[in-house]
Design a protein around this motif. Structure first.
Motif, PDB file in Angstrom:
ATOM      1  N   GLU A  35       0.713  -1.351  -0.033  1.00 43.71           N
ATOM      2  CA  GLU A  35      -0.150  -0.065  -0.045  1.00 43.71           C
ATOM      3  C   GLU A  35       0.849   1.182  -0.182  1.00 43.71           C
ATOM      4  OE1 GLU A  35      -2.935   2.116   3.078  1.00 43.71           O
ATOM      5  OE2 GLU A  35      -3.224   0.157   2.883  1.00 43.71           O
ATOM      6  N   LYS A  36       1.834   1.308   0.628  1.00 41.34           N
ATOM      7  CA  LYS A  36       3.041   2.332   0.799  1.00 41.34           C
ATOM      8  C   LYS A  36       3.548   2.473  -0.527  1.00 41.34           C
ATOM      9  CE  LYS A  36       6.641   4.138   3.722  1.00 41.34           C
ATOM     10  NZ  LYS A  36       7.444   3.887   4.707  1.00 41.34           N
ATOM     11  N   GLN A  37       3.874   1.427  -1.051  1.00 34.84           N
ATOM     12  CA  GLN A  37       4.618   1.623  -2.452  1.00 34.84           C
ATOM     13  C   GLN A  37       3.643   1.942  -3.586  1.00 34.84           C
ATOM     14  OE1 GLN A  37       5.887  -2.173  -3.481  1.00 34.84           O
ATOM     15  NE2 GLN A  37       7.851  -1.891  -2.514  1.00 34.84           N
ATOM     16  N   ASN A  38       2.377   1.913  -3.586  1.00 34.41           N
ATOM     17  CA  ASN A  38       1.328   2.071  -4.434  1.00 34.41           C
ATOM     18  C   ASN A  38       1.098   3.841  -4.264  1.00 34.41           C
ATOM     19  OD1 ASN A  38       1.178  -0.221  -5.428  1.00 34.41           O
ATOM     20  ND2 ASN A  38      -0.723  -0.942  -4.213  1.00 34.41           N
ATOM     21  N   ARG A  39       1.190   4.307  -3.054  1.00 35.17           N
ATOM     22  CA  ARG A  39       0.808   5.781  -2.603  1.00 35.17           C
ATOM     23  C   ARG A  39       1.924   6.768  -3.390  1.00 35.17           C
ATOM     24  NH1 ARG A  39       0.950   6.633   3.264  1.00 35.17           N
ATOM     25  NH2 ARG A  39       1.038   4.410   3.352  1.00 35.17           N
ATOM     26  N   ASP A  40       3.215   6.283  -3.309  1.00 36.75           N
ATOM     27  CA  ASP A  40       4.058   7.101  -4.390  1.00 36.75           C
ATOM     28  C   ASP A  40       4.348   8.454  -3.827  1.00 36.75           C
ATOM     29  OD1 ASP A  40       5.883   6.556  -6.134  1.00 36.75           O
ATOM     30  OD2 ASP A  40       4.946   7.856  -7.697  1.00 36.75           O
ATOM     31  N   THR A  41       3.600   8.901  -2.852  1.00 43.15           N
ATOM     32  CA  THR A  41       3.904  10.359  -2.344  1.00 43.15           C
ATOM     33  C   THR A  41       4.716  10.217  -1.076  1.00 43.15           C
ATOM     34  OG1 THR A  41       1.647  10.482  -1.303  1.00 43.15           O
ATOM     35  CG2 THR A  41       1.927  11.350  -3.460  1.00 43.15           C
ATOM     36  N   LYS A  42       5.567  11.231  -0.838  1.00 46.62           N
ATOM     37  CA  LYS A  42       6.321  11.161   0.360  1.00 46.62           C
ATOM     38  C   LYS A  42       6.071  12.526   1.110  1.00 46.62           C
ATOM     39  CE  LYS A  42       9.792   8.297  -1.249  1.00 46.62           C
ATOM     40  NZ  LYS A  42      11.035   7.801  -0.846  1.00 46.62           N
ATOM     41  N   ARG A  43       5.664  12.354   2.283  1.00 47.07           N
ATOM     42  CA  ARG A  43       5.217  13.674   3.075  1.00 47.07           C
ATOM     43  C   ARG A  43       5.886  13.405   4.295  1.00 47.07           C
ATOM     44  NH1 ARG A  43      -1.161  13.157   3.440  1.00 47.07           N
ATOM     45  NH2 ARG A  43      -0.648  11.298   2.103  1.00 47.07           N
ATOM     46  N   GLY A  44       6.459  14.684   4.839  1.00 45.80           N
ATOM     47  CA  GLY A  44       7.035  14.684   6.057  1.00 45.80           C
ATOM     48  C   GLY A  44       8.389  14.239   6.116  1.00 45.80           C
ATOM     49  N   ASN A  45       8.856  14.153   7.356  1.00 48.73           N
ATOM     50  CA  ASN A  45      10.027  13.311   7.623  1.00 48.73           C
ATOM     51  C   ASN A  45       9.631  11.839   7.751  1.00 48.73           C
ATOM     52  OD1 ASN A  45      11.280  15.788   7.894  1.00 48.73           O
ATOM     53  ND2 ASN A  45      10.888  15.944  10.184  1.00 48.73           N
ATOM     54  N   GLU A  46      10.946  11.279   7.605  1.00 48.03           N
ATOM     55  CA  GLU A  46      11.025   9.813   7.824  1.00 48.03           C
ATOM     56  C   GLU A  46      10.535   9.309   9.247  1.00 48.03           C
ATOM     57  OE1 GLU A  46      12.461   5.877   6.056  1.00 48.03           O
ATOM     58  OE2 GLU A  46      12.647   7.831   5.065  1.00 48.03           O
ATOM     59  N   SER A  47       9.842   8.287   9.494  1.00 53.63           N
ATOM     60  CA  SER A  47       9.610   8.101  10.824  1.00 53.63           C
ATOM     61  C   SER A  47      10.517   7.301  11.753  1.00 53.63           C
ATOM     62  CB  SER A  47       8.392   7.091  10.961  1.00 53.63           C
ATOM     63  OG  SER A  47       8.179   6.569  12.262  1.00 53.63           O
ATOM     64  N   GLN A  48      10.879   7.436  12.949  1.00 54.99           N
ATOM     65  CA  GLN A  48      11.855   6.585  13.813  1.00 54.99           C
ATOM     66  C   GLN A  48      11.283   5.227  13.710  1.00 54.99           C
ATOM     67  OE1 GLN A  48      11.396   9.159  17.312  1.00 54.99           O
ATOM     68  NE2 GLN A  48      10.798   7.476  18.318  1.00 54.99           N
ATOM     69  N   PHE A  49      10.331   4.755  13.627  1.00 56.16           N
ATOM     70  CA  PHE A  49       9.918   3.496  13.838  1.00 56.16           C
ATOM     71  C   PHE A  49       9.812   2.636  12.269  1.00 56.16           C
ATOM     72  CE2 PHE A  49       8.083   5.568  17.279  1.00 56.16           C
ATOM     73  CZ  PHE A  49       8.690   4.910  18.532  1.00 56.16           C
ATOM     74  N   SER A  50      10.111   1.430  12.132  1.00 55.08           N
ATOM     75  CA  SER A  50      10.084   0.881  11.076  1.00 55.08           C
ATOM     76  C   SER A  50       8.611   0.342  10.841  1.00 55.08           C
ATOM     77  CB  SER A  50      10.841  -0.649  10.895  1.00 55.08           C
ATOM     78  OG  SER A  50      10.287  -1.243  11.962  1.00 55.08           O
ATOM     79  N   LEU A  51       8.090  -0.128   9.924  1.00 55.49           N
ATOM     80  CA  LEU A  51       6.778  -0.415   9.548  1.00 55.49           C
ATOM     81  C   LEU A  51       6.287  -1.691  10.587  1.00 55.49           C
ATOM     82  CD1 LEU A  51       4.189   0.000   7.904  1.00 55.49           C
ATOM     83  CD2 LEU A  51       4.989  -1.436   6.293  1.00 55.49           C
ATOM     84  N   GLU A  52       7.266  -2.734  10.599  1.00 59.16           N
ATOM     85  CA  GLU A  52       7.121  -3.700  11.899  1.00 59.16           C
ATOM     86  C   GLU A  52       6.858  -3.209  13.304  1.00 59.16           C
ATOM     87  OE1 GLU A  52       9.705  -3.630   9.576  1.00 59.16           O
ATOM     88  OE2 GLU A  52       9.447  -5.516   8.431  1.00 59.16           O
TER      89      GLU A  52
END
Length: 86
Positions: A35-52
């Motif tokens: 789902e994240k790959q399909n969105r293709d937009t990047k907003r804000g800073n990278e999260s400190q937490f992984s998806l897991e």
């Protein structure tokens, strides 16, 4: 309880802690990655937490009925960050 600390436990302990099997957990993470790959937009800073980590935080919130504040203290972030994750 972050991914690095729980990924090596056996299947039974993983299920007791999270409420889901490791296979289902991996399936959930894979669905979110797609789902994240399909969105293709990047907003804000990278999260400190992984998806897991985010999935584990969500599962802990629903499984243990703890407050967002107690999760935030345990993982070392703000309560508002936990609220965004959930």
């Amino acid at each position: 309880m972050l991914w690095e600390s729980i990924k090596h436990v056996n299947r039974k302990q993983f299920r007791r802690k999270t409420g889901v099997t490791p296979a289902l957990f991996k399936e959930m993470v894979n669905e979110l990655k797609q789902e994240k790959q399909n969105r293709d937009t990047k907003r804000g800073n990278e999260s400190q937490f992984s998806l897991e980590d985010k999935v584990l935080i969500l599962l802990r919130y629903y499984r243990e009925y703890v407050t967002q504040l107690s999760i935030a203290v345990d993982v070392g972030t703000s309560e508002s960050n936990i609220c965004r994750i959930i």
